[in-house]
Write an enzyme that holds these catalytic residues in place. Sequence first.
Site, PDB file in Angstrom:
ATOM      1  N   GLU A   1       1.239  12.939   9.622  1.00 33.83           N
ATOM      2  CA  GLU A   1       0.550  13.108  10.912  1.00 33.83           C
ATOM      3  C   GLU A   1       1.519  13.075  12.083  1.00 33.83           C
ATOM      4  O   GLU A   1       1.234  13.644  13.143  1.00 33.83           O
ATOM      5  CB  GLU A   1      -0.542  12.043  11.102  1.00 33.83           C
ATOM      6  CG  GLU A   1      -0.091  10.648  11.429  1.00 33.83           C
ATOM      7  CD  GLU A   1       0.262   9.812  10.204  1.00 33.83           C
ATOM      8  OE1 GLU A   1       0.375   8.574  10.355  1.00 33.83           O
ATOM      9  OE2 GLU A   1       0.431  10.384   9.104  1.00 33.83           O
TER      10      GLU A   1
ATOM     11  N   HIS B   1      -1.776   6.582   0.376  1.00 29.53           N
ATOM     12  CA  HIS B   1      -3.151   6.074   0.329  1.00 29.53           C
ATOM     13  C   HIS B   1      -3.825   6.311  -1.022  1.00 29.53           C
ATOM     14  O   HIS B   1      -4.368   5.367  -1.608  1.00 29.53           O
ATOM     15  CB  HIS B   1      -3.965   6.662   1.490  1.00 29.53           C
ATOM     16  CG  HIS B   1      -3.474   6.230   2.835  1.00 29.53           C
ATOM     17  ND1 HIS B   1      -2.624   7.013   3.583  1.00 29.53           N
ATOM     18  CD2 HIS B   1      -3.702   5.100   3.557  1.00 29.53           C
ATOM     19  CE1 HIS B   1      -2.349   6.375   4.719  1.00 29.53           C
ATOM     20  NE2 HIS B   1      -2.978   5.226   4.726  1.00 29.53           N
TER      21      HIS B   1
ATOM     22  N   ASP C   1      -5.605   5.704   9.169  1.00 33.06           N
ATOM     23  CA  ASP C   1      -4.624   5.433  10.226  1.00 33.06           C
ATOM     24  C   ASP C   1      -4.280   6.641  11.078  1.00 33.06           C
ATOM     25  O   ASP C   1      -3.247   6.670  11.732  1.00 33.06           O
ATOM     26  CB  ASP C   1      -3.353   4.849   9.612  1.00 33.06           C
ATOM     27  CG  ASP C   1      -2.738   5.745   8.541  1.00 33.06           C
ATOM     28  OD1 ASP C   1      -3.341   6.796   8.228  1.00 33.06           O
ATOM     29  OD2 ASP C   1      -1.673   5.390   8.021  1.00 33.06           O
TER      30      ASP C   1
ATOM     31  N   GLU D   1      -9.629   0.796   6.431  1.00 37.74           N
ATOM     32  CA  GLU D   1      -8.417   0.745   5.611  1.00 37.74           C
ATOM     33  C   GLU D   1      -8.056  -0.702   5.279  1.00 37.74           C
ATOM     34  O   GLU D   1      -7.680  -1.023   4.145  1.00 37.74           O
ATOM     35  CB  GLU D   1      -7.265   1.435   6.348  1.00 37.74           C
ATOM     36  CG  GLU D   1      -6.016   1.583   5.519  1.00 37.74           C
ATOM     37  CD  GLU D   1      -4.978   2.484   6.178  1.00 37.74           C
ATOM     38  OE1 GLU D   1      -3.799   2.387   5.790  1.00 37.74           O
ATOM     39  OE2 GLU D   1      -5.346   3.277   7.059  1.00 37.74           O
TER      40      GLU D   1
END
Length: 252
Positions: A120, A141, A150, A240
């Site tokens: 990202e 993840h 996130d 998360e």
Amino acid sequence: MTPPYFDRYENLAFERSDDGVLTLRFHTDGGPITFTGTTHEDLPKALEDIAHDPDNRVLVLTGTGDVFMDSIDGASLGEIFRPAHWEKIRREGLAVLQRLLGLPMPVIGVANGPATVHSEYLLLTDIHIASDRATYGDFPHPAFGITAGDGLQVVWEEAVGTARTKWLLWTGETVDAATALQWGVVNEVVPHEQAYARGLEIARTLAAKPALYRSLQKQTLNQRLLRRLIESVPYGMALEGLTAADLAYQAG
């Protein structure tokens, strides 16, 4: 004079040209980075230093060697199953995303190889150049069994839509640079040896623009994405954290 922050951060190397193009390279001991808790803590501070340095006109964000970022030391993030510690991680994570978008200058992302950890960061840049060896996805993840809250879920959805984002984040699969170009994730794919030079070329063109234009154009083009991150990431990171706590509970 070299700014003090150039030598302040363990995993961040800085270099600036005379025309104000600052390059930030992720690294570990001068080679490709293994992302750690220290990196997570340092990056928002470094972005604040960059923002407050008037000699920085454009930022080029890249990795070291033939890798942007594809390795992470999960244990170094600490006791993420403990609420107080996870809140620290949550604050740092949101701060990185906000500060990347809030820098008063354009950011050129150069994917110099695999970007399967914190991809990202590249998707948040203003112009994104990829080596033909670059790959994109989300390794940590799915591998750890922790919800991707996130910012990945927001940034990828903005870039490629809901179905492709769900596929990437559920499966842990990767896409190559050509597919990323087809999906609209990157602006250009160039031969590997030319990727950084091409990013630098664009950065120098933008560095010649007036300061107010660079700052306000940055705000204009990122307003929607910044709003989405502020709305969605705190919630996503809370979920998360719950999955991290559940893993610790299941482990006994």
